[in-house]
Design a protein around this motif. Structure first.
Motif, mmCIF file in Angstrom:
data_model
loop_
_atom_site.group_PDB
_atom_site.id
_atom_site.type_symbol
_atom_site.label_atom_id
_atom_site.label_comp_id
_atom_site.label_asym_id
_atom_site.label_seq_id
_atom_site.Cartn_x
_atom_site.Cartn_y
_atom_site.Cartn_z
ATOM 1 N N THR A 22 0.849 -1.173 0.000
ATOM 2 C CA THR A 22 0.000 0.000 0.000
ATOM 3 C C THR A 22 0.890 1.230 0.000
ATOM 4 O O THR A 22 1.789 1.342 0.836
ATOM 5 C CB THR A 22 -0.898 0.007 1.251
ATOM 6 N N PRO A 23 0.655 2.148 -0.925
ATOM 7 C CA PRO A 23 1.495 3.348 -0.944
ATOM 8 C C PRO A 23 1.231 4.204 0.282
ATOM 9 O O PRO A 23 0.144 4.190 0.840
ATOM 10 C CB PRO A 23 1.061 4.064 -2.219
ATOM 11 N N ASN A 24 2.238 4.957 0.697
ATOM 12 C CA ASN A 24 2.035 5.847 1.824
ATOM 13 C C ASN A 24 1.585 7.226 1.312
ATOM 14 O O ASN A 24 1.570 7.479 0.103
ATOM 15 C CB ASN A 24 3.278 5.931 2.715
ATOM 16 N N GLY A 25 1.210 8.084 2.226
ATOM 17 C CA GLY A 25 0.684 9.394 1.858
ATOM 18 C C GLY A 25 1.654 10.221 1.042
ATOM 19 O O GLY A 25 1.270 10.872 0.070
ATOM 20 N N ASP A 26 2.913 10.201 1.412
ATOM 21 C CA ASP A 26 3.916 10.976 0.683
ATOM 22 C C ASP A 26 4.048 10.480 -0.757
ATOM 23 O O ASP A 26 4.130 11.286 -1.687
ATOM 24 C CB ASP A 26 5.256 10.905 1.414
ATOM 25 N N ILE A 63 -9.667 17.654 5.090
ATOM 26 C CA ILE A 63 -8.757 17.424 3.962
ATOM 27 C C ILE A 63 -9.427 16.544 2.923
ATOM 28 O O ILE A 63 -9.341 16.806 1.717
ATOM 29 C CB ILE A 63 -7.432 16.806 4.457
ATOM 30 N N ARG A 64 -10.129 15.520 3.365
ATOM 31 C CA ARG A 64 -10.847 14.631 2.449
ATOM 32 C C ARG A 64 -11.840 15.425 1.596
ATOM 33 O O ARG A 64 -11.980 15.187 0.406
ATOM 34 C CB ARG A 64 -11.572 13.556 3.250
ATOM 35 N N LEU A 65 -12.513 16.386 2.210
ATOM 36 C CA LEU A 65 -13.495 17.189 1.486
ATOM 37 C C LEU A 65 -12.850 18.151 0.492
ATOM 38 O O LEU A 65 -13.512 18.649 -0.410
ATOM 39 C CB LEU A 65 -14.393 17.949 2.469
ATOM 40 N N LYS A 66 -11.572 18.404 0.636
ATOM 41 C CA LYS A 66 -10.849 19.198 -0.369
ATOM 42 C C LYS A 66 -10.609 18.363 -1.626
ATOM 43 O O LYS A 66 -10.608 18.875 -2.738
ATOM 44 C CB LYS A 66 -9.508 19.690 0.166
ATOM 45 N N ASP A 88 -9.705 4.770 -1.037
ATOM 46 C CA ASP A 88 -8.635 4.352 -0.125
ATOM 47 C C ASP A 88 -7.435 5.282 -0.230
ATOM 48 O O ASP A 88 -6.777 5.570 0.762
ATOM 49 C CB ASP A 88 -8.242 2.889 -0.344
ATOM 50 N N GLU A 89 -7.163 5.813 -1.413
ATOM 51 C CA GLU A 89 -6.052 6.748 -1.570
ATOM 52 C C GLU A 89 -6.386 8.104 -0.955
ATOM 53 O O GLU A 89 -5.524 8.756 -0.367
ATOM 54 C CB GLU A 89 -5.665 6.877 -3.039
ATOM 55 N N VAL A 90 -7.637 8.535 -1.074
ATOM 56 C CA VAL A 90 -8.071 9.772 -0.419
ATOM 57 C C VAL A 90 -7.890 9.625 1.091
ATOM 58 O O VAL A 90 -7.395 10.533 1.759
ATOM 59 C CB VAL A 90 -9.549 10.103 -0.759
ATOM 60 N N ARG A 91 -8.265 8.478 1.631
ATOM 61 C CA ARG A 91 -8.134 8.232 3.070
ATOM 62 C C ARG A 91 -6.667 8.266 3.491
ATOM 63 O O ARG A 91 -6.308 8.881 4.501
ATOM 64 C CB ARG A 91 -8.749 6.878 3.427
ATOM 65 N N ILE A 92 -5.800 7.638 2.711
ATOM 66 C CA ILE A 92 -4.369 7.602 3.044
ATOM 67 C C ILE A 92 -3.787 9.010 3.026
ATOM 68 O O ILE A 92 -3.077 9.425 3.949
ATOM 69 C CB ILE A 92 -3.610 6.666 2.084
ATOM 70 N N SER A 94 -5.415 11.914 3.250
ATOM 71 C CA SER A 94 -6.046 12.741 4.286
ATOM 72 C C SER A 94 -5.450 12.459 5.656
ATOM 73 O O SER A 94 -5.151 13.386 6.422
ATOM 74 C CB SER A 94 -7.550 12.473 4.324
ATOM 75 N N THR A 95 -5.261 11.204 5.964
ATOM 76 C CA THR A 95 -4.696 10.823 7.256
ATOM 77 C C THR A 95 -3.249 11.292 7.365
ATOM 78 O O THR A 95 -2.825 11.839 8.389
ATOM 79 C CB THR A 95 -4.784 9.300 7.454
ATOM 80 N N TYR A 96 -2.496 11.101 6.289
ATOM 81 C CA TYR A 96 -1.088 11.521 6.265
ATOM 82 C C TYR A 96 -0.977 13.024 6.511
ATOM 83 O O TYR A 96 -0.203 13.470 7.366
ATOM 84 C CB TYR A 96 -0.462 11.143 4.922
ATOM 85 N N LEU A 97 -1.771 13.807 5.774
ATOM 86 C CA LEU A 97 -1.674 15.265 5.913
ATOM 87 C C LEU A 97 -2.174 15.735 7.275
ATOM 88 O O LEU A 97 -1.610 16.658 7.846
ATOM 89 C CB LEU A 97 -2.451 15.945 4.785
ATOM 90 N N ALA A 98 -3.231 15.121 7.784
ATOM 91 C CA ALA A 98 -3.756 15.507 9.092
ATOM 92 C C ALA A 98 -2.736 15.246 10.205
ATOM 93 O O ALA A 98 -2.756 15.913 11.243
ATOM 94 C CB ALA A 98 -5.050 14.773 9.381
ATOM 95 N N ASP A 99 -1.834 14.302 9.998
ATOM 96 C CA ASP A 99 -0.799 13.996 10.994
ATOM 97 C C ASP A 99 0.391 14.943 10.924
ATOM 98 O O ASP A 99 1.258 14.904 11.809
ATOM 99 C CB ASP A 99 -0.310 12.551 10.821
#
Length: 101
Positions: A22-26, A63-66, A88-92, A94-99
């Motif tokens: 699974t790719p990471n957010g970056d 972020i997801r809504l953006k 699933d990529e939107v979730r990844i 969004s979670t990455y950026l929120a962190d």
């Protein structure tokens, strides 16, 4: 000999397939071209907001809504939306950026 080949074949086909990593957010930010406009850390463009600490002002849902806005939302935004981006990529992303805080 035939029995050995059959046994090895059964063993080979019974092994679980390795799922693609699974790719990471970056990695997804790079793949979707986000860094052409946005900076994260020391890399990326300066046309849009620096996302290095975006998690201080936006949560994962914001972020997801953006990326996948509700109908009528973000009409005036310069940033494109990505309706074709898999959930699933939107979730990844969004979670990455929120962190990032």
């Amino acid at each position: 000999m035939r029995r050995i080949v059959l046994t090895l074949s059964l063993l080979l086909f019974s092994l679980p397939l390795q799922a693609a990593e699974t790719p990471n957010g970056d990695e997804l930010l790079k793949a979707w071209g986000c860094r052409a406009c946005h900076r994260v850390g020391n890399f990326g463009g300066s046309l849009a907001n620096d996302l290095s600490q975006v998690g201080r002002r936006l949560n994962a849902i914001d972020i997801r809504l953006k990326l996948h806005p509700l109908p009528g939302q973000n009409k005036e935004a310069l940033m494109p939306t990505y309706p074709e981006m898999p959930d699933d990529e939107v979730r990844i992303i969004s979670t990455y950026l929120a962190d990032l805080k």
